[in-house]
Write an enzyme that holds these catalytic residues in place. Structure first.
Site, PDB file in Angstrom:
ATOM      1  CG  HIS A   1      -4.097  -7.177 -12.572  1.00 20.25           C
ATOM      2  ND1 HIS A   1      -3.760  -5.938 -13.069  1.00 20.25           N
ATOM      3  CD2 HIS A   1      -5.339  -7.441 -13.057  1.00 20.25           C
ATOM      4  CE1 HIS A   1      -4.729  -5.492 -13.831  1.00 20.25           C
ATOM      5  NE2 HIS A   1      -5.711  -6.383 -13.834  1.00 20.25           N
ATOM      6  CG  ASP A  31      -0.411  -5.942 -12.855  1.00 19.95           C
ATOM      7  OD1 ASP A  31      -0.610  -6.909 -13.620  1.00 19.95           O
ATOM      8  OD2 ASP A  31      -1.182  -4.972 -12.791  1.00 19.95           O
ATOM      9  CB  SER A  56      -8.170  -4.234 -14.683  1.00 21.49           C
ATOM     10  OG  SER A  56      -7.661  -5.198 -15.561  1.00 21.49           O
TER      11      SER A  56
END
Length: 314
Positions: free
Chosen positions: A290, A258, A163
């Site tokens: 995610h 995601d 991320s």
């Protein structure tokens, strides 16, 4: 008489909140666990990299029993959390990196950078670069940390992150390409569900207006001096130095469900066309969202991704 309710100035529900008096309230990613010796034999310890800034790291070594061991690849890992939550010492990352050190048989340095909003970007980038240079200072086996001196093969260094951490890892790869620092060879970068965006929506972003807007808002919250969603730090294809990425191979991991999935594929396509010259691949996890691998690390897709990362690091 009861005091007035504190005024909220920024609110990302169930994530992070800022009050008018400057108080920051984090709702997740606040737990920490100490370093340990895992039952598998993986050991970890914490080190302070810069006394002045407080930048630190957790180092992991796999089970090394042979006194004549060969040197091992090194992974510099940068945690996620939207630049604002989580640390290198959270149970989520501690458990995951224990598993990765064991599976890949690598040394891992997990960087603990300072977080926004108390320390707005680009501080996290600068902290991560300081950590990388501190690691590189051990390349002649004369640094302050004995594990790095004794166990690391500095010609086989990798960056990775998830991320926001993947975003930082990419930007550190650009700095390596531009500055060519002494002391190590960056072989590859693994970007797990990278947090990238852009002014113009692409792919599934067009159907997820709320998710796209939230990602853009979080970026400006973490980096208030940014020019916006086409800032090269958050939209790497806008970077004139994109093709100078300082490694030979990149693995991008995405989740089918995601919001950031299409940015990962877009990164792969544009890097391949940029003139960079390395090899970039994508691994997509069907049906996953995610950072699913951190939430459910024993599921089949998470195990498959762990094995793919281990193969990439070797």
């Amino acid at each position: 008489m009861a005091s007035a309710t504190p005024e909220i100035v920024v609110d990302f529900p169930n994530f992070i909140r800022v009050y008018k008096d400057g108080t920051v309230e984090r709702f997740i990613g606040t737990g920490i666990v100490p370093p340990s010796t895992n039952p598998t034999g993986v050991q970890s310890k914490d080190v302070v990299i810069d006394q002045e800034t407080g930048v630190s790291a957790r180092i992991y070594i796999p089970n090394i029993t042979n006194p004549d061991h060969k040197k091992l690849p090194l992974l510099i890992y940068i945690h996620g959390g939207g630049f604002t939550i989580e640390t290198a010492f959270s149970p989520t990352y501690h458990n995951y990196l224990n598993s990765l050190a064991l599976e890949a048989n690598v040394v891992i340095v997990s960087v603990d950078y300072r977080r926004a909003p108390e320390h707005p970007l680009p501080i996290a980038y600068d902290d991560s670069w300081a950590a990388i240079n501190w690691v590189a200072s051990h390349s002649k086996q004369a640094g302050p940390e004995v594990w790095l001196n004794d166990y690391v093969e500095f010609n086989h260094v990798f960056f990775a992150g998830d991320s926001a951490g993947a975003n930082i890892a990419h930007n550190m790869g650009i700095r390596v390409g531009l500055e060519n620092p002494d002391g190590f060879k960056l072989v590859g970068i693994a970007l797990i569900h990278p947090y990238f965006t852009g002014k113009e929506p692409i792919g599934g972003e067009r159907d997820n207006v709320i998710g796209k807007a939230m990602g853009d808002k979080l970026w400006l919250f973490a980096c208030p001096t940014s020019s916006g969603s086409d800032d090269p730090l958050i939209n790497p294809v806008m970077d004139p130095n994109f093709s100078k990425l300082g490694c030979d191979k990149v693995l991008v991991c995405v989740g089918e469900k995601d919001t950031l999935r299409d940015r990962g594929w877009y990164y792969k396509e544009e890097l391949g066309k940029s003139g960079w010259g390395g090899v970039v691949e994508v691994m997509e996890a069907e049906g996953e969202n995610h950072v699913f691998h951190l939430i459910n690390p024993t599921c089949d897709n998470a195990v498959a991704m762990l094995k793919r990362l281990a193969a990439f690091l070797n």
